[in-house]
Scaffold this motif. Structure first.
Motif, PDB file in Angstrom:
ATOM      1  N   GLU A 244       0.801  -1.218   0.000  1.00 43.08           N
ATOM      2  CA  GLU A 244       0.000   0.000   0.000  1.00 43.08           C
ATOM      3  C   GLU A 244       0.838   1.275   0.000  1.00 43.08           C
ATOM      4  O   GLU A 244       0.299   2.389   0.014  1.00 43.08           O
ATOM      5  N   GLY A 245       2.161   1.124  -0.003  1.00 45.64           N
ATOM      6  CA  GLY A 245       3.032   2.288  -0.071  1.00 45.64           C
ATOM      7  C   GLY A 245       3.183   3.038   1.228  1.00 45.64           C
ATOM      8  O   GLY A 245       3.625   4.187   1.225  1.00 45.64           O
ATOM      9  N   VAL A 246       2.808   2.422   2.339  1.00 47.10           N
ATOM     10  CA  VAL A 246       3.041   3.061   3.645  1.00 47.10           C
ATOM     11  C   VAL A 246       4.537   3.110   3.900  1.00 47.10           C
ATOM     12  O   VAL A 246       5.115   4.184   4.115  1.00 47.10           O
ATOM     13  N   LEU A 247       5.179   1.947   3.870  1.00 44.73           N
ATOM     14  CA  LEU A 247       6.636   1.896   3.918  1.00 44.73           C
ATOM     15  C   LEU A 247       7.182   2.263   2.545  1.00 44.73           C
ATOM     16  O   LEU A 247       6.658   1.812   1.513  1.00 44.73           O
ATOM     17  N   ALA A 248       8.238   3.058   2.513  1.00 48.62           N
ATOM     18  CA  ALA A 248       8.861   3.381   1.229  1.00 48.62           C
ATOM     19  C   ALA A 248       9.512   2.158   0.618  1.00 48.62           C
ATOM     20  O   ALA A 248       9.548   2.003  -0.605  1.00 48.62           O
ATOM     21  N   GLY A 249      10.010   1.274   1.464  1.00 53.19           N
ATOM     22  CA  GLY A 249      10.634   0.055   0.966  1.00 53.19           C
ATOM     23  C   GLY A 249      11.212  -0.766   2.094  1.00 53.19           C
ATOM     24  O   GLY A 249      11.339  -0.295   3.228  1.00 53.19           O
ATOM     25  N   ALA A 250      11.571  -1.999   1.781  1.00 54.23           N
ATOM     26  CA  ALA A 250      12.176  -2.879   2.777  1.00 54.23           C
ATOM     27  C   ALA A 250      13.209  -3.767   2.102  1.00 54.23           C
ATOM     28  O   ALA A 250      13.033  -4.199   0.960  1.00 54.23           O
ATOM     29  N   ALA A 251      14.295  -4.027   2.818  1.00 53.54           N
ATOM     30  CA  ALA A 251      15.292  -5.015   2.420  1.00 53.54           C
ATOM     31  C   ALA A 251      15.289  -6.084   3.497  1.00 53.54           C
ATOM     32  O   ALA A 251      15.494  -5.783   4.682  1.00 53.54           O
ATOM     33  N   ILE A 252      15.033  -7.320   3.101  1.00 51.99           N
ATOM     34  CA  ILE A 252      14.748  -8.377   4.066  1.00 51.99           C
ATOM     35  C   ILE A 252      15.691  -9.557   3.853  1.00 51.99           C
ATOM     36  O   ILE A 252      15.750 -10.130   2.761  1.00 51.99           O
ATOM     37  N   ASP A 253      16.425  -9.931   4.902  1.00 55.04           N
ATOM     38  CA  ASP A 253      17.327 -11.089   4.827  1.00 55.04           C
ATOM     39  C   ASP A 253      16.779 -12.286   5.593  1.00 55.04           C
ATOM     40  O   ASP A 253      17.228 -13.404   5.390  1.00 55.04           O
ATOM     41  N   THR A 254      15.831 -12.046   6.490  1.00 59.34           N
ATOM     42  CA  THR A 254      15.313 -13.138   7.319  1.00 59.34           C
ATOM     43  C   THR A 254      13.806 -13.233   7.153  1.00 59.34           C
ATOM     44  O   THR A 254      13.111 -12.221   7.152  1.00 59.34           O
ATOM     45  N   TRP A 255      13.281 -14.484   7.071  1.00 59.75           N
ATOM     46  CA  TRP A 255      11.943 -14.692   6.541  1.00 59.75           C
ATOM     47  C   TRP A 255      11.053 -15.536   7.440  1.00 59.75           C
ATOM     48  O   TRP A 255      11.347 -15.751   8.607  1.00 59.75           O
ATOM     49  N   TYR A 256       9.973 -16.035   6.840  1.00 62.58           N
ATOM     50  CA  TYR A 256       8.912 -16.740   7.557  1.00 62.58           C
ATOM     51  C   TYR A 256       8.796 -18.209   7.132  1.00 62.58           C
ATOM     52  O   TYR A 256       8.368 -19.049   7.906  1.00 62.58           O
ATOM     53  N   THR A 257       9.152 -18.502   5.907  1.00 64.58           N
ATOM     54  CA  THR A 257       9.103 -19.862   5.387  1.00 64.58           C
ATOM     55  C   THR A 257      10.474 -20.208   4.831  1.00 64.58           C
ATOM     56  O   THR A 257      11.052 -19.412   4.073  1.00 64.58           O
ATOM     57  N   TYR A 258      10.974 -21.382   5.202  1.00 66.92           N
ATOM     58  CA  TYR A 258      12.324 -21.774   4.801  1.00 66.92           C
ATOM     59  C   TYR A 258      12.317 -23.121   4.090  1.00 66.92           C
ATOM     60  O   TYR A 258      11.401 -23.926   4.278  1.00 66.92           O
ATOM     61  N   PRO A 259      13.341 -23.389   3.280  1.00 65.78           N
ATOM     62  CA  PRO A 259      13.422 -24.692   2.604  1.00 65.78           C
ATOM     63  C   PRO A 259      13.600 -25.826   3.610  1.00 65.78           C
ATOM     64  O   PRO A 259      14.004 -25.614   4.760  1.00 65.78           O
ATOM     65  N   SER A 260      13.311 -27.026   3.157  1.00 61.14           N
ATOM     66  CA  SER A 260      13.528 -28.240   3.938  1.00 61.14           C
ATOM     67  C   SER A 260      14.125 -29.276   2.996  1.00 61.14           C
ATOM     68  O   SER A 260      14.087 -29.101   1.768  1.00 61.14           O
ATOM     69  N   PRO A 261      14.666 -30.371   3.515  1.00 64.29           N
ATOM     70  CA  PRO A 261      15.195 -31.417   2.628  1.00 64.29           C
ATOM     71  C   PRO A 261      14.140 -31.938   1.656  1.00 64.29           C
ATOM     72  O   PRO A 261      14.464 -32.348   0.543  1.00 64.29           O
ATOM     73  N   GLU A 262      12.882 -31.908   2.086  1.00 63.76           N
ATOM     74  CA  GLU A 262      11.806 -32.414   1.225  1.00 63.76           C
ATOM     75  C   GLU A 262      11.346 -31.361   0.208  1.00 63.76           C
ATOM     76  O   GLU A 262      10.772 -31.706  -0.825  1.00 63.76           O
ATOM     77  N   GLU A 264      13.086 -27.992  -1.301  1.00 64.05           N
ATOM     78  CA  GLU A 264      14.193 -27.052  -1.342  1.00 64.05           C
ATOM     79  C   GLU A 264      13.815 -25.739  -2.028  1.00 64.05           C
ATOM     80  O   GLU A 264      14.396 -24.699  -1.728  1.00 64.05           O
ATOM     81  N   CYS A 265      12.880 -25.788  -2.965  1.00 60.64           N
ATOM     82  CA  CYS A 265      12.474 -24.581  -3.684  1.00 60.64           C
ATOM     83  C   CYS A 265      11.163 -24.074  -3.094  1.00 60.64           C
ATOM     84  O   CYS A 265      10.109 -24.695  -3.257  1.00 60.64           O
ATOM     85  N   VAL A 266      11.228 -22.975  -2.359  1.00 57.93           N
ATOM     86  CA  VAL A 266      10.047 -22.475  -1.670  1.00 57.93           C
ATOM     87  C   VAL A 266      10.148 -20.957  -1.536  1.00 57.93           C
ATOM     88  O   VAL A 266      11.223 -20.412  -1.282  1.00 57.93           O
ATOM     89  N   LEU A 267       9.036 -20.273  -1.741  1.00 54.81           N
ATOM     90  CA  LEU A 267       9.009 -18.832  -1.519  1.00 54.81           C
ATOM     91  C   LEU A 267       9.108 -18.541  -0.019  1.00 54.81           C
ATOM     92  O   LEU A 267       8.627 -19.327   0.797  1.00 54.81           O
ATOM     93  N   PRO A 268       9.708 -17.414   0.362  1.00 54.75           N
ATOM     94  CA  PRO A 268      10.007 -17.164   1.776  1.00 54.75           C
ATOM     95  C   PRO A 268       8.845 -16.639   2.619  1.00 54.75           C
ATOM     96  O   PRO A 268       9.028 -16.308   3.783  1.00 54.75           O
ATOM     97  N   SER A 269       7.662 -16.537   2.033  1.00 53.46           N
ATOM     98  CA  SER A 269       6.501 -16.049   2.772  1.00 53.46           C
ATOM     99  C   SER A 269       5.231 -16.561   2.107  1.00 53.46           C
ATOM    100  O   SER A 269       5.223 -16.892   0.917  1.00 53.46           O
ATOM    101  N   ARG A 270       4.146 -16.603   2.879  1.00 58.94           N
ATOM    102  CA  ARG A 270       2.858 -16.957   2.292  1.00 58.94           C
ATOM    103  C   ARG A 270       2.245 -15.774   1.547  1.00 58.94           C
ATOM    104  O   ARG A 270       1.211 -15.910   0.892  1.00 58.94           O
ATOM    105  N   PHE A 271       2.883 -14.608   1.637  1.00 67.08           N
ATOM    106  CA  PHE A 271       2.453 -13.425   0.903  1.00 67.08           C
ATOM    107  C   PHE A 271       3.455 -13.136  -0.214  1.00 67.08           C
ATOM    108  O   PHE A 271       4.664 -13.337  -0.044  1.00 67.08           O
ATOM    109  N   PRO A 272       2.985 -12.616  -1.367  1.00 67.59           N
ATOM    110  CA  PRO A 272       3.857 -12.471  -2.542  1.00 67.59           C
ATOM    111  C   PRO A 272       4.761 -11.237  -2.500  1.00 67.59           C
ATOM    112  O   PRO A 272       4.622 -10.311  -3.312  1.00 67.59           O
ATOM    113  N   PHE A 273       5.711 -11.246  -1.571  1.00 59.73           N
ATOM    114  CA  PHE A 273       6.688 -10.165  -1.526  1.00 59.73           C
ATOM    115  C   PHE A 273       7.452 -10.061  -2.845  1.00 59.73           C
ATOM    116  O   PHE A 273       7.909  -8.974  -3.228  1.00 59.73           O
TER     117      PHE A 273
END
Length: 323
Positions: A244-262, A264-273
Motif C-alpha cells: 500500500e506504499g506506507v513503507l517506502a521500501g524494505a530489504a529483508i534477509d530473514t523470513w517466515y518460510t524456509y526450505p527443507s530437505p523435502e 528445497e524450492c520455496v518462496l520465503p513467505s505466504r504473501f507475494p513479496f
C-alpha cells in the motif's frame, strides 16, 4: 567429559575436532557419525548445536552446557533448558559480516539497484537517458536519520560502518533509559524521527511481533532493513504496508518460510513479496561468507577450550531474556 557436535560439520570442523582429541586426550569428542543419537545424547556433557528440541535436551541427562556456534539461540527449547538449569553460550564473530550485509542491503534498497538492474535487462531505462523525472530518483543514505533497533554486536558494528555517510544515528536498546537521546529504549520515538530503520534484535518471547500492524502502519515513508529474524515483524502487516506504499521500501534477509530437505524450492513467505518493486529480497545469508563462518568456528572452540580448562563460561546467554 564428553563433547558432542551436532552442528553442520565440514572438513575444517573435523580437522579442529581431531586437534582437540590430540590436545585433550581425557575428553571424548563425538559427532553424529559415532553411534546412535540417543546414546550419544545420554553420555554427553557439552553439546555444540544450533538447535535442540525439548526431547533431545531431556534425553541428554548429563548435559551441562550448550554452545551455539552462531549468535541466534531462538532454535533452542528454552523451557527445557530452564527446567534442567543448563548453561548456554553463543558466538558473535559474525557480527561485522552481518552489519556489512545490512549496509549493502540498505544501499541496494535506497539506491534502487536491484529494481533498475531488473528493468535494464529488459531494455527499460531510468534516469537521464530517458529524461526521467522525480519518479526515477533514488535515495542517498548520506546524512539520513537512522535508527538501529538492537545495539548489540551487530548494531555497534553497523554504526561504525555508517560513519562515512554522516548519518544521524539513534540506537534503541532495552537497557537504556526511556529518554529522547542518541541511545534510548523509546522505540516509537526513535522510529518516528528516523528515515531508515535497521532491525538487529535477537528473537525472544519479548521481541516476537515487536513490529506489529499498528507500529508498521505508523512508518509512512520510511525504509526498513531486517537482518535479525522474520518473526519480529507481523508477516501480513509488513506485506500490506509495503504493497500500500506506507513503507517506502524494505530489504529483508530473514523470513517466515524456509526450505527443507523435502522441499528445497520455496518462496520465503505466504504473501507475494516477490511481486513488489519496493522490496530487496535476500535468502538469510547475512553471515554466509568465509570470514564469518571461520570466525564462528574459531570462537566456538575458544569457548569450549576455556570451559574444559577452567569451567568458565564465555558469552553466557541469560536464560530469562534468552539472549
Amino acid at each position: 567429559m564428553q563433547v558432542l557436535f551436532l552442528n553442520r560439520l565440514n572438513d575444517e570442523w573435523f580437522q579442529k575436532i581431531e586437534q582437540m582429541k590430540d590436545k585433550y586426550p581425557d575428553v571424548s569428542f563425538k559427532t553424529r557419525l559415532d553411534g546412535p543419537l540417543d546414546d550419544l545424547l545420554r553420555s554427553s556433557h557439552v553439546i555444540v548445536a544450533a538447535r535442540l528440541s525439548a526431547e533431545h535436551i531431556h534425553k541428554a541427562e548429563n548435559l551441562r552446557l550448550i554452545i551455539v556456534p552462531m549468535a541466534g539461540v531462538n532454535a533452542l527449547d528454552w523451557n527445557a533448558i530452564r527446567e534442567k538449569k543448563i548453561d548456554v553460550c553463543n558466538c558473535h564473530s559474525n557480527a561485522s559480516a552481518v552489519a556489512e550485509r545490512a549496509l549493502a542491503l540498505a544501499l541496494a534498497l535506497l539506491g534502487r539497484v536491484v529494481e533498475y538492474d531488473r528493468d535494464l535487462r529488459y531494455g527499460v531505462w531510468h534516469g537521464y537517458s530517458v529524461h526521467g523525472e522525480e519518479k526515477d530518483y533514488w535515495t542517498s543514505l548520506q546524512r539520513r536519520r537512522v535508527c538501529i533497533v538492537g545495539f548489540g554486536h551487530i548494531g555497534q558494528n553497523l554504526a561504525k560502518l555508517l560513519e562515512p555517510f554522516s548519518c544521524e544515528i539513534v540506537a534503541v536498546r532495552r537497557s537504556a533509559p526511556k529518554i529522547m537521546d542518541k541511545v534510548t529504549s523509546d522505540l516509537d520515538w526513535a522510529i518516528e524521527r528516523s528515515d531508515v530503520i535497521f532491525i538487529t534484535l535477537p528473537l525472544t518471547k519479548e521481541t516476537k511481533n515487536l513490529f506489529n500492524r499498528e507500529r508498521l502502519f505508523k512508518m509512512r515513508g520510511k525504509f526498513l532493513i531486517n537482518v535479525s529474524r522474520g518473526e519480529l515483524l507481523d508477516e501480513q502487516a509488513l506485506f500490506e504496508a509495503l504493497k500500500e506504499g506506507v513503507l517506502a521500501g524494505a530489504a529483508i534477509d530473514t523470513w517466515y518460510t524456509y526450505p527443507s530437505p523435502e522441499r528445497e524450492c520455496v518462496l520465503p513467505s505466504r504473501f507475494p513479496f516477490n511481486t513488489l518493486r519496493n522490496v530487496v529480497m535476500s535468502p538469510h545469508v547475512g553471515a554466509h561468507c568465509f570470514e564469518a563462518l571461520r570466525g564462528l568456528m574459531d570462537e566456538t572452540f575458544e569457548i569450549l577450550e576455556k570451559y574444559i580448562l577452567t569451567g568458565e563460561l564465555t558469552n553466557r546467554v541469560d536464560p530469562e531474556w534468552e539472549y
